[in-house]
Write an enzyme that holds these catalytic residues in place. Structure first.
Site, PDB file in Angstrom:
ATOM      1  N   CYS A  54       0.787  -1.015   0.168  1.00 24.74           N
ATOM      2  CA  CYS A  54      -0.050  -0.104  -0.073  1.00 24.74           C
ATOM      3  C   CYS A  54       0.911   1.218   0.037  1.00 24.74           C
ATOM      4  O   CYS A  54       1.706   1.451   0.954  1.00 24.74           O
ATOM      5  CB  CYS A  54      -0.861  -0.129   1.205  1.00 24.74           C
ATOM      6  SG  CYS A  54      -1.856   1.571   1.224  1.00 24.74           S
TER       7      CYS A  54
ATOM      8  N   GLU B 188      -4.712   1.418  -5.006  1.00 22.96           N
ATOM      9  CA  GLU B 188      -3.753   0.424  -5.610  1.00 22.96           C
ATOM     10  C   GLU B 188      -3.853   0.486  -7.068  1.00 22.96           C
ATOM     11  O   GLU B 188      -4.810   0.883  -7.533  1.00 22.96           O
ATOM     12  CB  GLU B 188      -4.279  -0.828  -5.077  1.00 22.96           C
ATOM     13  CG  GLU B 188      -3.229  -2.013  -5.053  1.00 22.96           C
ATOM     14  CD  GLU B 188      -2.077  -1.573  -4.508  1.00 22.96           C
ATOM     15  OE1 GLU B 188      -1.187  -1.241  -5.194  1.00 22.96           O
ATOM     16  OE2 GLU B 188      -1.884  -1.759  -3.603  1.00 22.96           O
TER      17      GLU B 188
END
Length: 222
Positions: A2, A104
């Site tokens: 992340c 993402e």
């Protein structure tokens, strides 16, 4: 991994949902929080929960070079209990990293399509984080990293890893001011059930960390 997230909530909502009594210092919402920046985090000082800012990218207390932080924005939960950089932090220096979505990048052919990912049933949430204090001479840094795990069924088509989002009832447990066995905490993390998520495509405008406005989260239709 992340590598970007958002926090757009009102300060009042953050204080209410995380049971904080004192105002947040210099709080500013952000559409594009990136490694190296300060992130809003919560720890327990032994008496009270306390919110403040940690630099995203862990610099372990023993590190000789502060640049290592750019390589340590995430920590794999599967191995954090045995890795020298994370083991002692998992035992006693745990934090909540506050967010309301993360980005993402999904690989589609030769392109990478950014997506904004949120929880389906609540807006604000906390990533499971670890923190440390680094000092050299007169310089002092408080930094953090975010724990990740293998992607679940929802996330695996987007990316093979995902951050650990703590269930609401586990947030206070995570930052309890006591030393825990890292092996038991690994199992505790393994047992967390991922809440339902939702995702939508956003523009590659978000790719640039200096871009920090509403355009980052505007949905696009492919």
């Amino acid at each position: 991994m992340c590598g970007r997230f958002t926090l757009l909530a009102d300060e009042v909502d953050i204080l209410s949902q995380f049971g904080l009594e004192n105002p947040l210092p210099n709080y500013q919402p952000s559409y594009n929080i990136a490694p190296g920046q300060n992130v809003l985090a919560i720890i327990h000082d032994g008496k009270n929960k306390r919110a403040g800012y940690l630099q995203w990218g862990l610099i372990p207390s023993w590190a000789k070079d502060e640049k290592v932080g750019y390589k340590m924005i995430n920590a794999r939960s599967e191995t954090a209990h045995i890795k020298p950089s994370f083991k002692s932090l998992l035992a006693k220096k745990r934090c909540l990293i506050i967010a309301d979505s993360f980005y993402e990048w999904q690989t589609i052919g030769k392109a990478k399509q950014p997506k904004r990912i949120q929880l389906r049933d609540r807006e604000l949430f906390a990533f499971a984080g670890l923190w440390d204090k680094w000092e050299r001479g007169n310089e002092k840094r408080f930094t953090c990293t975010m724990l990740t795990k293998d992607a679940n069924a929802f996330m695996k088509d987007i990316h093979h890893r995902m951050p650990i989002i703590l269930p609401k009832e586990m947030e206070d447990e995570w930052i309890k001011p006591q030393v825990f066995d890292p092996n038991k905490l690994k199992q505790w993390l393994d047992d967390i059930e991922v809440e339902p998520m939702k995702a939508y495509d956003v523009s590659t405008y978000v790719n640039k960390a200096s871009h920090n406005d509403e355009q980052c989260i505007e949905p696009i239709i492919l």
